[in-house]
Design a protein around this motif. Sequence first.
Motif, PDB file in Angstrom:
ATOM      1  N   VAL A 177       0.837  -1.205   0.000  1.00  0.00           N
ATOM      2  CA  VAL A 177       0.000   0.000   0.000  1.00  0.00           C
ATOM      3  C   VAL A 177       0.868   1.250   0.000  1.00  0.00           C
ATOM      4  O   VAL A 177       0.573   2.226  -0.703  1.00  0.00           O
ATOM      5  N   ILE A 181       0.692   4.653  -2.438  1.00  0.00           N
ATOM      6  CA  ILE A 181       0.590   5.996  -1.867  1.00  0.00           C
ATOM      7  C   ILE A 181       1.740   6.865  -2.359  1.00  0.00           C
ATOM      8  O   ILE A 181       1.536   8.029  -2.763  1.00  0.00           O
ATOM      9  N   VAL A 191      -2.529  12.370   0.189  1.00  0.00           N
ATOM     10  CA  VAL A 191      -3.263  11.106   0.228  1.00  0.00           C
ATOM     11  C   VAL A 191      -3.755  10.818   1.640  1.00  0.00           C
ATOM     12  O   VAL A 191      -2.976  10.836   2.596  1.00  0.00           O
ATOM     13  N   HIS A 193      -5.344   7.836   3.766  1.00  0.00           N
ATOM     14  CA  HIS A 193      -5.454   6.378   3.712  1.00  0.00           C
ATOM     15  C   HIS A 193      -6.596   5.929   4.619  1.00  0.00           C
ATOM     16  O   HIS A 193      -6.529   6.074   5.840  1.00  0.00           O
ATOM     17  N   GLN A 195      -9.478   2.619   5.506  1.00  0.00           N
ATOM     18  CA  GLN A 195      -9.546   1.165   5.417  1.00  0.00           C
ATOM     19  C   GLN A 195     -10.963   0.669   5.652  1.00  0.00           C
ATOM     20  O   GLN A 195     -11.704   1.224   6.459  1.00  0.00           O
ATOM     21  N   HIS A 204      -8.251  -1.204   1.098  1.00  0.00           N
ATOM     22  CA  HIS A 204      -7.671   0.112   1.341  1.00  0.00           C
ATOM     23  C   HIS A 204      -8.230   1.111   0.337  1.00  0.00           C
ATOM     24  O   HIS A 204      -8.260   0.838  -0.867  1.00  0.00           O
ATOM     25  N   LEU A 206      -7.457   4.819  -0.967  1.00  0.00           N
ATOM     26  CA  LEU A 206      -6.467   5.886  -0.983  1.00  0.00           C
ATOM     27  C   LEU A 206      -7.131   7.105  -1.625  1.00  0.00           C
ATOM     28  O   LEU A 206      -7.352   7.141  -2.832  1.00  0.00           O
TER      29      LEU A 206
END
Length: 211
Positions: A177, A181, A191, A193, A195, A204, A206
């Motif tokens: 991940v 990113i 970005v 993040h 979940q 995930h 983004l």
Amino acid sequence: MSIRARLLSTIAGQLGNPHGTLGKGVAFMLNRSNHRAIAGAVEATGVTAGATVADIGFGGGAGLSLLLERVGANGSVHGFEISPDMLSRARSRFAGEIGTGRLQLAEGPMTGLPLADNALDAAITVNTMYFVPNLDAACTELVRIVRTGGSLVVGIGDPDAMAKMPFTAYGFTLRPVAEVIAALERAGCTVDHQQLANPPIPHHLLVARPA
């Protein structure tokens, strides 16, 4: 190649580019299994009625439906696919929306999308990054078509969970991940993040915003 390897390779190929009779079943499966992740991506865009948005690699078309609902009668949705069969399926399913101009569909790879710079308020692409050979080129192209301050939501399954699925050994590139990113940041985004726990595996989101 063993029978098992041939089967897994066929599954992987269909997931990357659904086609033929088998592709119809794959499209149904993609809509069902990916619905929560796609819905999460649409929600994460934050777009409201009247926006111009896109689903890149729309597969079975679930994201197109959700985006059309999200932007309303005065908004517009673009859909891009590399699979001619999925394009044909979507053109039939969404004939009314295409007829009114609310939806525009086109064939286009993620590294060469037929849109002008800054054309979109938001875009989503879910479970597509596994099939992109050049991550930086893809992220640069995705960022190019989203306006400054807009949102680009990239959805990917957790790479550790994905690696346990036998078909991902055939044609999937499972990147950490953090690597995805970093590519979005190099393309000029901040970005966030997020979940999702189990849609059906950890996922995930983004949320990238071009600066």
